[in-house]
Motif scaffolding. Sequence first.
Motif, PDB file in Angstrom:
ATOM      1  N   ARG A 105       3.715   0.889   9.532  1.00  0.00           N
ATOM      2  CA  ARG A 105       4.120   0.312   8.252  1.00  0.00           C
ATOM      3  C   ARG A 105       4.803  -1.025   8.490  1.00  0.00           C
TER       4      ARG A 105
ATOM      5  N   GLY B 236       0.814  -1.208   0.000  1.00  0.00           N
ATOM      6  CA  GLY B 236       0.000   0.000   0.000  1.00  0.00           C
ATOM      7  C   GLY B 236       0.850   1.262   0.000  1.00  0.00           C
ATOM      8  N   ARG B 237       0.180   2.359   0.229  1.00  0.00           N
ATOM      9  CA  ARG B 237       0.856   3.653   0.268  1.00  0.00           C
ATOM     10  C   ARG B 237       1.676   3.786   1.550  1.00  0.00           C
TER      11      ARG B 237
ATOM     12  N   GLN C 175      -3.082  -4.373   5.587  1.00  0.00           N
ATOM     13  CA  GLN C 175      -3.332  -3.038   5.051  1.00  0.00           C
ATOM     14  C   GLN C 175      -2.174  -2.085   5.330  1.00  0.00           C
ATOM     15  N   ARG C 176      -1.293  -2.468   6.220  1.00  0.00           N
ATOM     16  CA  ARG C 176      -0.139  -1.628   6.553  1.00  0.00           C
ATOM     17  C   ARG C 176       1.124  -2.007   5.755  1.00  0.00           C
TER      18      ARG C 176
ATOM     19  N   SER D 252       0.211  -3.305  -7.199  1.00  0.00           N
ATOM     20  CA  SER D 252      -0.505  -2.184  -6.598  1.00  0.00           C
ATOM     21  C   SER D 252      -0.425  -0.972  -7.516  1.00  0.00           C
TER      22      SER D 252
ATOM     23  N   VAL E  42       3.913  -2.067   3.058  1.00  0.00           N
ATOM     24  CA  VAL E  42       4.492  -1.152   2.072  1.00  0.00           C
ATOM     25  C   VAL E  42       5.713  -1.832   1.460  1.00  0.00           C
TER      26      VAL E  42
ATOM     27  N   ARG F  38      -1.924 -11.373   4.695  1.00  0.00           N
ATOM     28  CA  ARG F  38      -3.260 -10.963   4.280  1.00  0.00           C
ATOM     29  C   ARG F  38      -4.294 -12.013   4.672  1.00  0.00           C
TER      30      ARG F  38
END
Length: 202
Positions: free
Chosen positions: A131, A30-31, A157-158, A196, A160, A149
Amino acid sequence: MRRRTAAAVVGAALAWGEWLNWRWSRALVGRDRGASEAVVVLGYRNPEPSVNFVNRWRVRAGIRSVSGDGRDTRVIFSGGPVGSRSSEAELMAAYAKSVLDFEGTVLLEERSTTTWENITNVIPLLEDVDRIKIVSQPAHALKARAYLRRQRPDLAQRLVRADDYRPGEWMLRKPLLALYGLRTLRVLDAEERRVSPWTTVG
């Protein structure tokens, strides 16, 4: 003519290996956000009493994945005593401290013998960070992210990107790593392999 054909085949194999490893490094991440982070370095079977080549590289990739000055980072070395009296985690941590002079926060997870267990056993160490970076060869790291996951979608969701893919690094081995990765990643579905959308080239 034969030389040109052989060169073209070799070039195509190298480009294919590079591309697949690039894709895998950018799946299920993710971001970048938040301050605190955990960098999870997964161990590789290490029957020798000293840290082997693969684990040395994974430690280096883990250390270079640390953000900023590392004050808000914990590096978690994960791996049990597979093939040796010393755990993979212990050998990697010793290398990080004694050879790479890493002075940041280090935690050890020394019970795991499989990738699934790696993730299961590090989860308690990830609960309070913003993160999460998982470090290994790209296919293996993707498999571990998919397992996180499945086990804890809230923590996933954390996730990166870690700095465990660089263009040209392991170039001659990347076609073999790609072949091996295709085999090991058969346990993942298409959604888990998807790149992603916000990751960048490089």
